[in-house]
Design a protein around this motif. Structure first.
Motif, mmCIF file in Angstrom:
data_model
loop_
_atom_site.group_PDB
_atom_site.id
_atom_site.type_symbol
_atom_site.label_atom_id
_atom_site.label_comp_id
_atom_site.label_asym_id
_atom_site.label_seq_id
_atom_site.Cartn_x
_atom_site.Cartn_y
_atom_site.Cartn_z
ATOM 1 N N MET A 269 15.928 21.494 -19.788
ATOM 2 C CA MET A 269 14.755 22.693 -19.896
ATOM 3 C C MET A 269 13.503 21.859 -20.147
ATOM 4 S SD MET A 269 14.509 25.909 -22.696
ATOM 5 C CE MET A 269 14.268 24.564 -24.259
ATOM 6 N N THR A 270 12.452 22.341 -19.382
ATOM 7 C CA THR A 270 11.174 21.859 -19.733
ATOM 8 C C THR A 270 10.559 22.201 -20.978
ATOM 9 O OG1 THR A 270 10.838 21.939 -17.249
ATOM 10 C CG2 THR A 270 8.902 21.710 -18.518
ATOM 11 N N THR A 271 10.069 21.155 -21.751
ATOM 12 C CA THR A 271 9.397 21.543 -22.945
ATOM 13 C C THR A 271 7.738 21.825 -22.776
ATOM 14 O OG1 THR A 271 9.493 19.439 -23.600
ATOM 15 C CG2 THR A 271 11.174 20.705 -24.368
ATOM 16 N N TYR A 272 7.177 22.604 -23.525
ATOM 17 C CA TYR A 272 5.856 22.731 -23.682
ATOM 18 C C TYR A 272 5.354 21.862 -24.423
ATOM 19 C CZ TYR A 272 1.597 25.167 -25.267
ATOM 20 O OH TYR A 272 0.409 25.480 -25.386
ATOM 21 N N ARG A 273 4.525 20.745 -24.042
ATOM 22 C CA ARG A 273 4.117 19.838 -25.027
ATOM 23 C C ARG A 273 2.210 19.835 -24.772
ATOM 24 N NH1 ARG A 273 7.654 16.654 -27.125
ATOM 25 N NH2 ARG A 273 9.547 16.396 -25.860
ATOM 26 N N THR A 274 1.864 19.875 -25.993
ATOM 27 C CA THR A 274 0.136 20.131 -25.958
ATOM 28 C C THR A 274 -0.524 18.658 -25.799
ATOM 29 O OG1 THR A 274 -0.065 20.095 -28.172
ATOM 30 C CG2 THR A 274 0.292 22.187 -27.232
ATOM 31 N N GLU A 275 -1.755 18.594 -25.271
ATOM 32 C CA GLU A 275 -2.656 17.521 -25.708
ATOM 33 C C GLU A 275 -2.911 17.517 -27.022
ATOM 34 O OE1 GLU A 275 -5.657 18.661 -22.536
ATOM 35 O OE2 GLU A 275 -6.630 20.034 -24.020
ATOM 36 N N PRO A 276 -3.562 16.220 -27.483
ATOM 37 C CA PRO A 276 -3.951 16.380 -28.813
ATOM 38 C C PRO A 276 -5.112 17.517 -28.857
ATOM 39 C CG PRO A 276 -3.935 14.187 -27.775
ATOM 40 C CD PRO A 276 -3.935 15.052 -26.827
ATOM 41 N N ALA A 277 -4.689 18.027 -30.132
ATOM 42 C CA ALA A 277 -5.755 19.220 -30.588
ATOM 43 C C ALA A 277 -5.793 19.371 -31.913
ATOM 44 C CB ALA A 277 -5.278 20.362 -30.101
ATOM 45 N N PRO A 278 -6.638 20.029 -32.767
ATOM 46 C CA PRO A 278 -6.554 20.226 -34.082
ATOM 47 C C PRO A 278 -5.311 20.847 -34.606
ATOM 48 C CG PRO A 278 -8.737 20.852 -33.242
ATOM 49 C CD PRO A 278 -7.715 20.645 -31.952
ATOM 50 N N THR A 279 -4.632 20.384 -35.445
ATOM 51 C CA THR A 279 -3.662 20.936 -36.012
ATOM 52 C C THR A 279 -3.398 21.355 -37.569
ATOM 53 O OG1 THR A 279 -2.419 18.889 -36.649
ATOM 54 C CG2 THR A 279 -2.342 19.517 -34.393
ATOM 55 N N ARG B 245 7.926 25.603 -30.508
ATOM 56 C CA ARG B 245 8.942 26.380 -30.953
ATOM 57 C C ARG B 245 8.668 28.041 -30.401
ATOM 58 N NH1 ARG B 245 11.571 25.191 -36.758
ATOM 59 N NH2 ARG B 245 13.140 26.427 -35.726
ATOM 60 N N VAL B 246 7.295 28.286 -30.671
ATOM 61 C CA VAL B 246 6.965 29.701 -30.489
ATOM 62 C C VAL B 246 5.391 29.537 -30.198
ATOM 63 C CG1 VAL B 246 6.628 30.364 -33.052
ATOM 64 C CG2 VAL B 246 7.021 32.064 -31.335
ATOM 65 N N ALA B 247 4.865 30.326 -29.533
ATOM 66 C CA ALA B 247 3.392 30.336 -29.416
ATOM 67 C C ALA B 247 2.848 31.946 -28.929
ATOM 68 C CB ALA B 247 3.326 29.500 -28.054
ATOM 69 N N VAL C 246 6.534 33.858 -27.499
ATOM 70 C CA VAL C 246 7.055 33.529 -26.394
ATOM 71 C C VAL C 246 7.495 32.207 -26.982
ATOM 72 C CG1 VAL C 246 5.984 34.599 -24.633
ATOM 73 C CG2 VAL C 246 5.310 32.300 -25.390
ATOM 74 N N GLY C 247 8.587 31.646 -26.265
ATOM 75 C CA GLY C 247 9.267 30.362 -26.707
ATOM 76 C C GLY C 247 10.732 30.574 -27.321
ATOM 77 N N PRO C 248 11.494 29.618 -27.522
ATOM 78 C CA PRO C 248 12.864 29.692 -27.983
ATOM 79 C C PRO C 248 12.891 30.040 -29.441
ATOM 80 C CG PRO C 248 11.966 27.271 -28.013
ATOM 81 C CD PRO C 248 11.017 28.151 -27.289
ATOM 82 N N GLY C 249 11.744 30.264 -30.355
ATOM 83 C CA GLY C 249 11.907 30.588 -31.558
ATOM 84 C C GLY C 249 11.304 31.979 -31.612
ATOM 85 N N SER C 250 11.152 32.718 -30.371
ATOM 86 C CA SER C 250 10.284 34.012 -30.573
ATOM 87 C C SER C 250 11.044 35.062 -31.200
ATOM 88 C CB SER C 250 9.876 34.302 -29.064
ATOM 89 O OG SER C 250 11.116 34.614 -28.143
ATOM 90 N N ASP D 61 13.040 34.396 -33.992
ATOM 91 C CA ASP D 61 13.775 33.992 -35.249
ATOM 92 C C ASP D 61 12.540 34.148 -36.181
ATOM 93 O OD1 ASP D 61 14.239 32.465 -37.589
ATOM 94 O OD2 ASP D 61 15.331 30.885 -36.369
ATOM 95 N N PRO D 62 12.890 35.165 -37.322
ATOM 96 C CA PRO D 62 11.852 35.357 -38.237
ATOM 97 C C PRO D 62 11.423 34.541 -38.939
ATOM 98 C CG PRO D 62 13.774 37.072 -38.355
ATOM 99 C CD PRO D 62 14.185 35.937 -37.469
ATOM 100 N N ARG D 63 12.275 33.353 -39.247
ATOM 101 C CA ARG D 63 11.896 32.303 -40.177
ATOM 102 C C ARG D 63 10.820 31.383 -39.246
ATOM 103 N NH1 ARG D 63 17.388 29.675 -41.486
ATOM 104 N NH2 ARG D 63 17.615 30.213 -39.240
ATOM 105 N N VAL D 64 11.113 31.190 -37.924
ATOM 106 C CA VAL D 64 10.191 30.452 -37.308
ATOM 107 C C VAL D 64 8.860 31.324 -37.092
ATOM 108 C CG1 VAL D 64 9.683 29.568 -34.920
ATOM 109 C CG2 VAL D 64 11.971 29.444 -35.865
#
Length: 363
Positions: free
Chosen positions: A1-11, A64-66, A128-132, A134-137
């Motif tokens: 499965m393709t994962t969504y990875r971001t470019e460097p950004a404020p975190t 995990r979720v966005a 959206v995402g695999p944790g969408s 999951d209440p804890r996520v």
């Protein structure tokens, strides 16, 4: 499965903020609603202040979720997209949060802006995402988002058009102190029949008679209801769009409409964008545009020549009756009809669900 990875950004605490959707977005979000996919968001990105951002929670294998949204520097006054107007009761006359409550009533703009708005631009919002689910996520994501907002000097967080089939997210919002209120109703038609007679049989008795009477009347006047793929240019549709917009108090913009047609054709392909037309003697009376994504059609645009008496009833034929007849043979299981004119859509077989709005003023 393709994962969504971001470019460097404020975190902050694992929150990744990106100013554009990655190419891999659709692979990562899985079976999310069609309008949360990349090409739908790009179609209406201008509705999100400053352009679409993604707010994602990082995990060991990627985000995990966005959520999609933006940052508003000031209110816009838009009847549906301005959270201050929506949550203060300013859109009641337009059927938005019509019955209240209005948690931001009396709040001044300087108390609320700049504000973070969570909103997908096509009238339905969900994580959206695999944790969408999951209440804890979801709570970890929301906590990280709120921390980021406070660090940015943001004064409020709001969410509009929240789907009811994501109760986990609604519960997490309430648990974090958000006021969650009913916002607007949306309509969808679930295709459970095999042909036009099967569709008509699902309607109420009086409505069955009305539909058959309308179809007989249309045929008796020599009007044809036909369908075709979208063409490279659609100048004939523009005057009907202009009439529709004028009728409902909007300002017609032919160049913008033509650009929207081209965008749909380019991003979905002509085989996935159909025009259902009503014609008499070659004259176009009404049309509805159906956009296919998987097994769903979205009735995205329509228009009618209100100056031509022959156009009576043709709107319903192109919007509901012919699509309902065509859908089973095309493998369509749902036709999305969006917001507004709820009663007319219910009479013609749609189910109605209520979307919510949520708001939190930060300390």
């Amino acid at each position: 499965m393709t994962t969504y990875r971001t470019e460097p950004a404020p975190t902050t605490d694992g929150l990744l903020v990106r100013t554009e959707l990655p190419d891999s977005w659709d692979d990562w979000i899985g079976r999310a609603p069609a309008t949360l996919r990349r090409r739908w968001i790009s179609l209406a990105e201008g509705r999100i202040p400053g352009g679409a951002r993604t707010f994602g929670l990082a995990g060991p294998g990627g985000v995990r979720v966005a959520l999609v949204g933006g940052v508003m520097e000031a209110p816009t006054g838009h009847v549906r997209f301005d959270p201050q107007r929506v949550l203060s009761g300013g859109s009641v006359e337009d059927g938005v949060v019509a019955d209240g409550p209005h948690p931001w009533q009396g709040r001044r703009a300087e108390e609320l802006f700049p504000g973070c708005l969570l909103m997908a631009p096509n009238y339905e919002t969900a994580p959206v995402g695999p944790g969408s689910r999951d209440p804890r996520v979801l709570r970890a994501h929301l906590d990280a988002l709120l921390d980021w907002c406070r660090g940015q000097g943001i004064r409020s967080v709001s969410a509009l058009f929240l789907r009811p089939d994501h109760p986990e997210f609604l519960d997490v919002l309430r648990g974090a102190g958000f006021d969650v209120v009913p916002m607007v109703d949306r309509s969808d038609m679930n295709v459970t029949w095999d042909d036009l007679d099967g569709y008509i049989a699902t309607l109420r008795r009086n409505q069955r008679f009305s539909v058959r009477r309308e179809l007989r009347d249309i045929a008796a006047r020599g009007i044809e209801i036909v369908e075709r793929p979208i063409r490279a240019d659609e100048p004939e549709l523009l005057p009907l769009r202009a009439q529709l917009m004028t009728k409902y108090g909007a300002v017609p913009d032919g160049e913008r409409e033509a650009a929207s047609f081209r965008h749909l054709r380019d991003h979905f392909g002509p085989d996935n964008v159909w025009i259902v037309e009503a014609r008499k003697g070659g004259a176009l009376l009404s049309f509805t545009m159906l956009v296919r994504d998987g097994d769903q059609w979205t009735a995205l645009m329509s228009g009618t020549d209100y100056e031509n008496p022959d156009a009576s009833f043709t709107y319903f034929a192109t919007m509901f009756y012919r699509p309902a007849e065509l859908a089973p043979g095309q493998g369509i299981t749902t036709i999305s009809y969006g917001l507004g004119t709820v009663q007319a859509k219910k009479l013609r077989g749609c189910t109605v669900s209520t979307l919510s709005a949520a708001g939190l003023v930060l300390d």
